[in-house]
Scaffold this motif. Sequence first.
Motif, mmCIF file in Angstrom:
data_model
loop_
_atom_site.group_PDB
_atom_site.id
_atom_site.type_symbol
_atom_site.label_atom_id
_atom_site.label_comp_id
_atom_site.label_asym_id
_atom_site.label_seq_id
_atom_site.Cartn_x
_atom_site.Cartn_y
_atom_site.Cartn_z
ATOM 1 N N MET A 1 48.532 101.704 9.701
ATOM 2 C CA MET A 1 48.947 100.246 10.040
ATOM 3 C C MET A 1 47.578 99.321 10.032
ATOM 4 O O MET A 1 47.785 98.493 9.160
ATOM 5 C CB MET A 1 49.391 100.224 11.785
ATOM 6 C CG MET A 1 50.752 100.690 11.857
ATOM 7 S SD MET A 1 52.040 100.102 10.998
ATOM 8 C CE MET A 1 51.702 98.416 11.344
ATOM 9 N N ARG A 2 46.584 99.991 10.282
ATOM 10 C CA ARG A 2 45.142 99.288 9.906
ATOM 11 C C ARG A 2 44.956 98.780 8.376
ATOM 12 O O ARG A 2 44.716 97.789 8.108
ATOM 13 C CB ARG A 2 43.863 100.319 10.623
ATOM 14 C CG ARG A 2 42.775 99.500 10.562
ATOM 15 C CD ARG A 2 41.520 100.089 10.791
ATOM 16 N NE ARG A 2 41.388 101.478 10.052
ATOM 17 C CZ ARG A 2 40.853 101.614 8.796
ATOM 18 N NH1 ARG A 2 40.660 100.509 7.979
ATOM 19 N NH2 ARG A 2 40.720 102.775 8.062
ATOM 20 N N ARG A 5 47.346 96.286 7.591
ATOM 21 C CA ARG A 5 46.880 94.771 8.185
ATOM 22 C C ARG A 5 45.833 94.409 7.206
ATOM 23 O O ARG A 5 45.475 93.135 7.092
ATOM 24 C CB ARG A 5 46.567 94.899 9.637
ATOM 25 C CG ARG A 5 47.664 94.894 10.548
ATOM 26 C CD ARG A 5 47.372 94.845 11.834
ATOM 27 N NE ARG A 5 46.527 95.800 12.441
ATOM 28 C CZ ARG A 5 47.070 96.909 13.013
ATOM 29 N NH1 ARG A 5 48.228 96.849 13.091
ATOM 30 N NH2 ARG A 5 46.254 97.802 13.109
ATOM 31 N N ASP A 6 45.113 95.310 6.542
ATOM 32 C CA ASP A 6 43.686 94.655 6.183
ATOM 33 C C ASP A 6 44.145 94.225 4.519
ATOM 34 O O ASP A 6 43.329 93.731 3.890
ATOM 35 C CB ASP A 6 42.744 95.993 5.730
ATOM 36 C CG ASP A 6 42.177 96.031 7.160
ATOM 37 O OD1 ASP A 6 41.999 95.525 8.187
ATOM 38 O OD2 ASP A 6 41.527 97.440 7.389
ATOM 39 N N LEU A 7 45.423 94.588 4.156
ATOM 40 C CA LEU A 7 45.545 94.110 2.802
ATOM 41 C C LEU A 7 45.953 92.645 2.723
ATOM 42 O O LEU A 7 46.642 91.977 3.668
ATOM 43 C CB LEU A 7 46.935 94.937 2.269
ATOM 44 C CG LEU A 7 46.780 96.342 1.968
ATOM 45 C CD1 LEU A 7 48.390 96.976 1.875
ATOM 46 C CD2 LEU A 7 46.112 96.668 0.979
ATOM 47 N N LEU A 16 55.818 96.863 1.475
ATOM 48 C CA LEU A 16 57.062 96.667 2.503
ATOM 49 C C LEU A 16 58.477 97.002 1.540
ATOM 50 O O LEU A 16 59.210 97.772 1.562
ATOM 51 C CB LEU A 16 57.103 95.475 3.182
ATOM 52 C CG LEU A 16 56.259 95.380 4.434
ATOM 53 C CD1 LEU A 16 56.441 94.119 5.075
ATOM 54 C CD2 LEU A 16 56.748 96.497 5.276
ATOM 55 N N ALA A 17 58.258 96.146 0.135
ATOM 56 C CA ALA A 17 59.157 96.125 -0.706
ATOM 57 C C ALA A 17 59.787 97.665 -1.392
ATOM 58 O O ALA A 17 60.287 98.461 -1.511
ATOM 59 C CB ALA A 17 59.171 95.176 -1.957
#
Length: 109
Positions: A1-2, A5-7, A16-17
């Motif tokens: 997750m980190r 979020r950094d992207l 996500l796609a």
Amino acid sequence: MRLFRDLPEEQQRALLAFARFLASESEAPVREIPEPEPIPRPEGESVVKAMKRLSATYHMLDKSKLLNETSTLMAQHVMQGRAAHEVIDELEVVFEMHYRRLAGKDEAE
């Protein structure tokens, strides 16, 4: 997750796609869960016999996943003198709950 979020936002959307694509491509085949085969509870049943009856009724369950809960109830009966009918009532609930979870029936209905 980190890492996600950094992207940057655009790369998050792309990731996500791709995740949605992978999920749609790899959907596991639906497996058929057999229905329990109810065995009537005899009058004056012992806890050990109830375990055997419930194991036969819910033959599709992985008994190792029930071990912690069932052994705790068995110990309450043997070591603490808890009444057999109370323990058996709870064992029936435990087996039913595990079956409903396996069959995907544990959501709010």
